[in-house]
Write an enzyme that holds these catalytic residues in place. Structure first.
Site, PDB file in Angstrom:
ATOM      1  N   ALA A   1      -5.595 -37.238   7.451  1.00  0.00           N
ATOM      2  CA  ALA A   1      -6.326 -37.575   8.681  1.00  0.00           C
ATOM      3  C   ALA A   1      -7.336 -38.699   8.439  1.00  0.00           C
ATOM      4  O   ALA A   1      -7.821 -38.888   7.317  1.00  0.00           O
ATOM      5  CB  ALA A   1      -7.063 -36.338   9.186  1.00  0.00           C
TER       6      ALA A   1
ATOM      7  N   ASP B   1      -9.000 -17.538   8.392  1.00  0.00           N
ATOM      8  CA  ASP B   1     -10.187 -18.403   8.408  1.00  0.00           C
ATOM      9  C   ASP B   1     -10.685 -18.770   7.001  1.00  0.00           C
ATOM     10  O   ASP B   1     -11.399 -19.760   6.841  1.00  0.00           O
ATOM     11  CB  ASP B   1     -11.339 -17.733   9.176  1.00  0.00           C
ATOM     12  CG  ASP B   1     -10.963 -17.431  10.613  1.00  0.00           C
ATOM     13  OD1 ASP B   1     -10.017 -18.049  11.124  1.00  0.00           O
ATOM     14  OD2 ASP B   1     -11.611 -16.557  11.225  1.00  0.00           O
TER      15      ASP B   1
ATOM     16  N   VAL C   1       0.852  -1.200   0.000  1.00  0.00           N
ATOM     17  CA  VAL C   1       0.000   0.000   0.000  1.00  0.00           C
ATOM     18  C   VAL C   1       0.886   1.248   0.000  1.00  0.00           C
ATOM     19  O   VAL C   1       0.690   2.179  -0.807  1.00  0.00           O
ATOM     20  CB  VAL C   1      -0.934   0.027   1.247  1.00  0.00           C
ATOM     21  CG1 VAL C   1      -1.593   1.397   1.406  1.00  0.00           C
ATOM     22  CG2 VAL C   1      -2.002  -1.062   1.142  1.00  0.00           C
TER      23      VAL C   1
ATOM     24  N   ARG D   1      -1.355 -18.429  13.886  1.00  0.00           N
ATOM     25  CA  ARG D   1      -1.418 -17.068  13.341  1.00  0.00           C
ATOM     26  C   ARG D   1      -0.055 -16.391  13.319  1.00  0.00           C
ATOM     27  O   ARG D   1       0.130 -15.393  12.627  1.00  0.00           O
ATOM     28  CB  ARG D   1      -2.376 -16.219  14.180  1.00  0.00           C
ATOM     29  CG  ARG D   1      -3.797 -16.430  13.825  1.00  0.00           C
ATOM     30  CD  ARG D   1      -4.698 -15.247  14.021  1.00  0.00           C
ATOM     31  NE  ARG D   1      -4.405 -14.332  15.091  1.00  0.00           N
ATOM     32  CZ  ARG D   1      -5.288 -13.975  16.032  1.00  0.00           C
ATOM     33  NH1 ARG D   1      -6.487 -14.495  16.041  1.00  0.00           N
ATOM     34  NH2 ARG D   1      -4.974 -13.096  16.943  1.00  0.00           N
TER      35      ARG D   1
HETATM   36  O1  F6P Z   1     -10.360 -14.730  12.796  1.00  0.00           O
HETATM   37  C1  F6P Z   1      -9.084 -15.228  13.052  1.00  0.00           C
HETATM   38  C2  F6P Z   1      -9.061 -16.009  14.347  1.00  0.00           C
HETATM   39  O2  F6P Z   1      -7.738 -16.476  14.543  1.00  0.00           O
HETATM   40  C3  F6P Z   1     -10.056 -17.164  14.420  1.00  0.00           C
HETATM   41  O3  F6P Z   1      -9.590 -18.325  13.741  1.00  0.00           O
HETATM   42  C4  F6P Z   1     -10.168 -17.345  15.912  1.00  0.00           C
HETATM   43  O4  F6P Z   1     -11.383 -17.949  16.290  1.00  0.00           O
HETATM   44  C5  F6P Z   1     -10.092 -15.937  16.424  1.00  0.00           C
HETATM   45  O5  F6P Z   1      -9.406 -15.178  15.438  1.00  0.00           O
HETATM   46  C6  F6P Z   1      -9.368 -15.804  17.752  1.00  0.00           C
HETATM   47  O6  F6P Z   1      -9.464 -14.492  18.172  1.00  0.00           O
HETATM   48  P1  F6P Z   1      -8.545 -13.865  19.314  1.00  0.00           P
HETATM   49  O7  F6P Z   1      -7.179 -13.695  18.742  1.00  0.00           O
HETATM   50  O8  F6P Z   1      -9.203 -12.573  19.619  1.00  0.00           O
HETATM   51  O9  F6P Z   1      -8.532 -14.851  20.440  1.00  0.00           O
END
Ligand code: F6P
Ligand code: ADP
Length: 323
Positions: free
Chosen positions: A186, A127, A23, A256
């Site tokens: 799985a 997600d 960006v 994440r």
């Molecule tokens: O939307 C992304 C996500 O990692 C989901 O997979 C999960 O349910 C949620 O965020 C978790 O949120 P937080 O980081 O607020 O616990």
């Protein structure tokens, strides 16, 4: 369009930094001034932002997370909060906004757009539940992290002839679980879109052992009714009859935090560059997503409030491949 702000919102996703960098540098190429907003919509409401130059986004493309910070901001769900945000942007002469985030964040972006601010979204969530994008920023990296864990668990599961369940993220979507289940080989996949009773899982695992398998692996989505914790309780409560217990690993936020892979860096770069060009050339009120191999704008009314459905043919395939 001369002054543009960019923010990252909701759950962070590996590749968000590559998007911010794209960006800033694409915007500068258009002769714009770019502002980075801290902590998503919280920064808009508190007027917490900084001008970003090309050097400010150097050395971040390979980093997970987001250099701008991200947040969930309940205040932005109120019209008062959004008016405050608009006011702050107006005082700085900012005439356009790019929102990098998932479903909730894009809903917020549309609400702001309806108040008159030109906004363009960039599809970003691990997600992969966002309508208007075949795949979103962070999914590929999150999947690879899940797979690494699954591969490791299968090794120890085989050594001990044990049954394991791995719970992956995804909120209400079973996408990550289904794909990790297929790619990780799985025996069963448990997702909110197609719940399976624990009794049936017990049968599936027993049959797998009878067919000569050394391990039993279930991939379960956090959003499933019978999530990791519930399955653990069931197998523990009936361990004497079943003859074995289920070891459960909940991956959670580990998924994440990864270093973005090549796919996510490139996807983020291409979506964010397209978003910036779109805004600079006078179009707004759209989400930039990846559709059929092209960074494509879709008007907000067509995507907001919708969840992308899961391809249930792949669920059937997972079952066939587990034989
Ligand atoms: O939307 C992304 C996500 O990692 C989901 O997979 C999960 O349910 C949620 O965020 C978790 O949120 P937080 O980081 O607020 O616990
Ligand atoms: P994600 O964007 O990853 O789906 P959330 O659903 O938590 O994450 O949304 C992120 C933020 O977007 C929320 O904290 C809120 O500030 C904003 N948001 C979500 N839904 C709305 C809404 N209906 N109206 C206005 N803002 C919203």
């Amino acid at each position: 369009m001369k002054r543009i702000a960019v923010l990252t919102s909701g759950g962070d996703a590996p590749g968000m930094n590559a998007a911010i960098r794209a960006v800033v540098r694409t915007g500068l190429d258009y002769g714009c001034t770019i502002f980075g907003v801290h902590d998503g919509y919280r920064g808009l409401i508190d007027d917490d932002m900084q001008e970003l130059g090309a050097r400010d986004v150097g050395g971040i493309i390979q980093q997970g997370g987001t250099m701008l910070g991200s947040a969930r901001c309940p205040q932005f769900k109120t019209e008062e909060g959004r008016r405050q945000a608009l006011d702050n942007l107006g005082k700085r002469g900012i005439d356009g906004l790019i929102v990098i985030g998932g479903n909730g964040s894009q809903t917020g972006a549309y609400e702001l757009n309806k108040l008159g601010l030109p906004v363009v979204g960039v599809a970003s969530t691990i997600d992969n539940d966002l309508a208007g994008s075949d795949i979103t920023i962070g999914v590929d990296t999150a999947l690879n992290i899940a797979l690494e864990a699954i591969d490791r668990l299968k090794v120890t599961a085989s050594s001990h002839r044990r049954a394991f369940a791995v719970e992956v993220m995804g909120r209400d979507s079973g996408y990550l679980a289904l794909m990790a289940g297929i790619a990780g080989g799985a025996e069963a996949v448990v997702i909110p879109e197609a719940e399976i009773a624990p009794e049936r899982l017990e049968t599936i695992l027993n049959e797998a052992y009878e067919r000569g398998k050394k391990h039993g692996l279930i991939v379960v989505a956090e959003g499933a009714k019978n999530n990791g914790e519930k399955l653990k309780e069931y197998f523990h409560a009936h361990k004497d009859r079943i003859g074995f217990e289920l070891r459960v690993t909940i991956l959670g936020h580990v998924q994440r935090g990864g270093t973005p892979g090549a796919f996510d860096r490139l996807l983020a770069t291409r979506l964010a560059a397209k978003a910036t060009r779109t805004l600079c050339e006078g179009q707004s009120g759209v989400l930039i997503g990846w559709l059929k191999g092209v960074a494509t704008p879709t008007p907000y009314p067509e995507i907001v409030g919708k969840h992308k459905p899961l391809d249930m043919d792949l669920f059937q395939l997972a079952d066939v491949l587990a034989q």
